[in-house]
Design a protein around this motif. Structure first.
Motif, PDB file in Angstrom:
ATOM      1  N   ARG A  47       0.858  -1.197   0.000  1.00  0.00           N
ATOM      2  CA  ARG A  47       0.000   0.000   0.000  1.00  0.00           C
ATOM      3  C   ARG A  47       0.884   1.233   0.000  1.00  0.00           C
ATOM      4  NH1 ARG A  47      -0.608   4.322   1.831  1.00  0.00           N
ATOM      5  NH2 ARG A  47       1.028   3.737   3.306  1.00  0.00           N
ATOM      6  N   LYS A  48       0.574   2.145  -0.835  1.00  0.00           N
ATOM      7  CA  LYS A  48       1.320   3.390  -0.895  1.00  0.00           C
ATOM      8  C   LYS A  48       0.391   4.451  -1.454  1.00  0.00           C
ATOM      9  CE  LYS A  48       4.565   3.230  -3.984  1.00  0.00           C
ATOM     10  NZ  LYS A  48       4.207   4.472  -4.661  1.00  0.00           N
ATOM     11  N   SER A  49       0.770   5.702  -1.279  1.00  0.00           N
ATOM     12  CA  SER A  49      -0.099   6.760  -1.778  1.00  0.00           C
ATOM     13  C   SER A  49      -0.015   6.820  -3.296  1.00  0.00           C
ATOM     14  CB  SER A  49       0.304   8.095  -1.154  1.00  0.00           C
ATOM     15  OG  SER A  49       0.017   8.067   0.221  1.00  0.00           O
ATOM     16  N   ILE A  50      -1.174   6.753  -3.925  1.00  0.00           N
ATOM     17  CA  ILE A  50      -1.274   6.746  -5.391  1.00  0.00           C
ATOM     18  C   ILE A  50      -1.734   8.136  -5.834  1.00  0.00           C
ATOM     19  CG2 ILE A  50      -2.567   5.729  -7.333  1.00  0.00           C
ATOM     20  CD1 ILE A  50      -0.414   3.862  -6.056  1.00  0.00           C
ATOM     21  N   ARG A  51      -0.968   8.752  -6.725  1.00  0.00           N
ATOM     22  CA  ARG A  51      -1.300  10.125  -7.145  1.00  0.00           C
ATOM     23  C   ARG A  51      -1.476  10.251  -8.657  1.00  0.00           C
ATOM     24  NH1 ARG A  51       2.332  10.753  -2.797  1.00  0.00           N
ATOM     25  NH2 ARG A  51       1.417  11.784  -0.988  1.00  0.00           N
ATOM     26  N   GLU A  52      -1.617   9.111  -9.349  1.00  0.00           N
ATOM     27  CA  GLU A  52      -2.044   9.134 -10.766  1.00  0.00           C
ATOM     28  C   GLU A  52      -2.988   7.954 -10.995  1.00  0.00           C
ATOM     29  OE1 GLU A  52       1.517  11.484 -13.142  1.00  0.00           O
ATOM     30  OE2 GLU A  52       1.166   9.386 -13.584  1.00  0.00           O
ATOM     31  N   TYR A  53      -4.131   8.265 -11.615  1.00  0.00           N
ATOM     32  CA  TYR A  53      -5.198   7.266 -11.725  1.00  0.00           C
ATOM     33  C   TYR A  53      -5.683   7.102 -13.155  1.00  0.00           C
ATOM     34  CZ  TYR A  53      -5.591   7.481  -6.672  1.00  0.00           C
ATOM     35  OH  TYR A  53      -5.316   7.422  -5.336  1.00  0.00           O
ATOM     36  N   LEU A  54      -6.247   5.927 -13.416  1.00  0.00           N
ATOM     37  CA  LEU A  54      -7.026   5.738 -14.642  1.00  0.00           C
ATOM     38  C   LEU A  54      -8.412   6.335 -14.382  1.00  0.00           C
ATOM     39  CD1 LEU A  54      -6.069   2.027 -15.449  1.00  0.00           C
ATOM     40  CD2 LEU A  54      -5.165   4.124 -16.506  1.00  0.00           C
ATOM     41  N   PRO A  55      -9.078   6.812 -15.433  1.00  0.00           N
ATOM     42  CA  PRO A  55     -10.384   7.448 -15.195  1.00  0.00           C
ATOM     43  C   PRO A  55     -11.519   6.459 -14.871  1.00  0.00           C
ATOM     44  CG  PRO A  55      -9.794   7.514 -17.538  1.00  0.00           C
ATOM     45  CD  PRO A  55      -8.622   6.939 -16.815  1.00  0.00           C
ATOM     46  N   GLU A  56     -11.344   5.166 -15.209  1.00  0.00           N
ATOM     47  CA  GLU A  56     -12.447   4.204 -15.040  1.00  0.00           C
ATOM     48  C   GLU A  56     -12.808   4.055 -13.559  1.00  0.00           C
ATOM     49  OE1 GLU A  56      -9.686   3.272 -16.956  1.00  0.00           O
ATOM     50  OE2 GLU A  56     -10.793   3.914 -18.739  1.00  0.00           O
ATOM     51  N   PRO A  57     -14.105   4.236 -13.248  1.00  0.00           N
ATOM     52  CA  PRO A  57     -14.529   4.095 -11.845  1.00  0.00           C
ATOM     53  C   PRO A  57     -14.601   2.629 -11.408  1.00  0.00           C
ATOM     54  CG  PRO A  57     -16.415   4.579 -13.241  1.00  0.00           C
ATOM     55  CD  PRO A  57     -15.213   4.612 -14.145  1.00  0.00           C
ATOM     56  N   LEU A  58     -14.662   2.399 -10.120  1.00  0.00           N
ATOM     57  CA  LEU A  58     -14.949   1.058  -9.597  1.00  0.00           C
ATOM     58  C   LEU A  58     -16.434   0.809  -9.798  1.00  0.00           C
ATOM     59  CD1 LEU A  58     -12.219   1.759  -8.160  1.00  0.00           C
ATOM     60  CD2 LEU A  58     -13.061   0.486  -6.192  1.00  0.00           C
ATOM     61  N   SER A  59     -16.796  -0.466  -9.958  1.00  0.00           N
ATOM     62  CA  SER A  59     -18.223  -0.802 -10.048  1.00  0.00           C
ATOM     63  C   SER A  59     -18.828  -0.710  -8.652  1.00  0.00           C
ATOM     64  CB  SER A  59     -18.402  -2.216 -10.588  1.00  0.00           C
ATOM     65  OG  SER A  59     -17.932  -3.140  -9.631  1.00  0.00           O
ATOM     66  N   ARG A  60     -20.143  -0.676  -8.593  1.00  0.00           N
ATOM     67  CA  ARG A  60     -20.804  -0.628  -7.282  1.00  0.00           C
ATOM     68  C   ARG A  60     -20.485  -1.887  -6.479  1.00  0.00           C
ATOM     69  NH1 ARG A  60     -24.837   2.143  -4.361  1.00  0.00           N
ATOM     70  NH2 ARG A  60     -24.663   1.105  -2.360  1.00  0.00           N
ATOM     71  N   ALA A  61     -20.391  -3.041  -7.170  1.00  0.00           N
ATOM     72  CA  ALA A  61     -20.073  -4.296  -6.457  1.00  0.00           C
ATOM     73  C   ALA A  61     -18.654  -4.219  -5.878  1.00  0.00           C
ATOM     74  CB  ALA A  61     -20.206  -5.484  -7.409  1.00  0.00           C
ATOM     75  N   GLU A  62     -17.720  -3.639  -6.634  1.00  0.00           N
ATOM     76  CA  GLU A  62     -16.349  -3.497  -6.119  1.00  0.00           C
ATOM     77  C   GLU A  62     -16.324  -2.561  -4.910  1.00  0.00           C
ATOM     78  OE1 GLU A  62     -13.699  -4.225 -10.184  1.00  0.00           O
ATOM     79  OE2 GLU A  62     -14.647  -2.272  -9.891  1.00  0.00           O
ATOM     80  N   LEU A  63     -17.062  -1.456  -5.021  1.00  0.00           N
ATOM     81  CA  LEU A  63     -17.123  -0.501  -3.901  1.00  0.00           C
ATOM     82  C   LEU A  63     -17.721  -1.159  -2.657  1.00  0.00           C
ATOM     83  CD1 LEU A  63     -18.408   2.790  -5.585  1.00  0.00           C
ATOM     84  CD2 LEU A  63     -16.242   2.476  -4.382  1.00  0.00           C
ATOM     85  N   ASP A  64     -18.790  -1.920  -2.860  1.00  0.00           N
ATOM     86  CA  ASP A  64     -19.450  -2.559  -1.715  1.00  0.00           C
ATOM     87  C   ASP A  64     -18.530  -3.563  -1.038  1.00  0.00           C
ATOM     88  OD1 ASP A  64     -21.733  -1.071  -2.021  1.00  0.00           O
ATOM     89  OD2 ASP A  64     -22.844  -2.621  -3.108  1.00  0.00           O
ATOM     90  N   ALA A  65     -17.759  -4.313  -1.835  1.00  0.00           N
ATOM     91  CA  ALA A  65     -16.843  -5.312  -1.254  1.00  0.00           C
ATOM     92  C   ALA A  65     -15.786  -4.621  -0.399  1.00  0.00           C
ATOM     93  CB  ALA A  65     -16.192  -6.130  -2.368  1.00  0.00           C
ATOM     94  N   VAL A  66     -15.239  -3.512  -0.911  1.00  0.00           N
ATOM     95  CA  VAL A  66     -14.239  -2.744  -0.157  1.00  0.00           C
ATOM     96  C   VAL A  66     -14.865  -2.219   1.144  1.00  0.00           C
ATOM     97  CG1 VAL A  66     -12.940  -0.555  -0.173  1.00  0.00           C
ATOM     98  CG2 VAL A  66     -12.843  -2.100  -2.157  1.00  0.00           C
ATOM     99  N   LEU A  67     -16.064  -1.666   1.021  1.00  0.00           N
ATOM    100  CA  LEU A  67     -16.712  -1.070   2.195  1.00  0.00           C
ATOM    101  C   LEU A  67     -17.042  -2.112   3.257  1.00  0.00           C
ATOM    102  CD1 LEU A  67     -18.985   1.496   0.343  1.00  0.00           C
ATOM    103  CD2 LEU A  67     -17.140   2.035   1.952  1.00  0.00           C
ATOM    104  N   GLN A  68     -17.469  -3.305   2.812  1.00  0.00           N
ATOM    105  CA  GLN A  68     -17.808  -4.353   3.788  1.00  0.00           C
ATOM    106  C   GLN A  68     -16.590  -4.715   4.629  1.00  0.00           C
ATOM    107  OE1 GLN A  68     -20.855  -5.563   4.721  1.00  0.00           O
ATOM    108  NE2 GLN A  68     -21.337  -3.760   3.490  1.00  0.00           N
TER     109      GLN A  68
END
Ligand SMILES: Cc1cc2nc3c(=O)[nH]c(=O)nc-3n(C[C@H](O)[C@H](O)[C@H](O)COP(=O)(O)O)c2cc1C
Length: 222
Positions: free
Chosen positions: A11-32
């Protein structure tokens, strides 16, 4: 999914990103996973706002304007001048490495200012998470609880191949964030975290901030 040690080590601080968002299912898994964070008396004194898409663009415009005006006032004071001795040394070293990674010269004041502004553009990430907490007692332990949630959140992202950067800079204009997101005044803004898919082959994402040796920061007693 990465194992725990690999997740913590990479894990490290990421300061350049691809524009594609996470899906809602991916977000929910992270949040859980993130929401399993411990808190004193299990009060879970936090509300997490995830901002994406048009809402993120609107917020960014307002935060950039505030940043440029210099008229900012965070809920909590973070005075970097208070860091002295070894803490100041580490802080200076981290800024030097950061600017080197982004090819910004130390004497380039304008370059440093416009780089700082990237905070308010979420470093190009497709999402930002804003961590609020109720204003309770002297806030130390509730902020500690929120810190545990933030770290769980960032590790949950890393374990799945996503990236993030925690940002005090996103707390500089809490009134703007509260107004945009409909958050009441008695909820204080502790931290913002931009996140998404790391841009591959980005020099800015591959440099690593070192840590002090264990012997400097851990004391054993027997
Ligand atoms: C509470 C907190 C606030 C931070 N605020 C910012 C910020 O405003 N902008 C930024 O670019 N990085 C910010 N960082 C990232 C740190 O610079 C980074 O975590 C540190 O240099 C160690 O590097 P690493 O995360 O890559 O291991 C913050 C980190 C933490 C934990």
């Amino acid at each position: 999914m990465l194992d725990f040690s690999t997740t913590a080590q990479t894990r490290k601080s990421i300061r350049e990103y691809l524009p594609e968002p996470l899906s809602r299912a991916e977000l929910d898994a992270v949040l859980q996973d993130a929401l399993r964070a411990p808190s004193a008396v299990n009060a879970q004194p936090w509300v997490l706002h995830i901002v994406s898409s048009d809402a993120l663009r609107r917020l960014s415009e307002k935060l950039v304007a505030k940043f440029r005006s210099g008229d900012v006032k965070a809920d909590f004071i973070y005075d970097q001048h208070a860091f002295t001795g070894v803490y100041e040394d580490r802080m200076r070293d981290s800024y030097q490495r950061l600017y080197e990674a982004f090819d910004i010269l130390r004497e380039d004041k304008a370059g440093r200012k416009s780089f700082a502004e990237e905070n308010a553009r979420f470093y190009g990430a497709p999402h930002a998470a804003f961590f609020f907490m109720p204003d309770i007692t002297d806030n130390v332990f509730t902020a500690l609880d929120v810190g545990m949630l933030v770290q769980n959140f960032m590790l949950a992202l890393t374990a799945r191949g996503f990236g993030s950067v925690p940002q005090i800079a996103l707390t500089y204009s809490p009134d703007v964030v509260r107004a945009e997101l409909g958050v009441p005044d008695n909820y204080k803004l502790v931290l913002g975290v931009s996140f998404g898919r790391p841009k591959p082959d980005s020099a800015a994402n591959t440099y690593v901030q070192p840590r002090a040796p264990q012997s400097e920061t851990v004391v054993f007693h027997e």
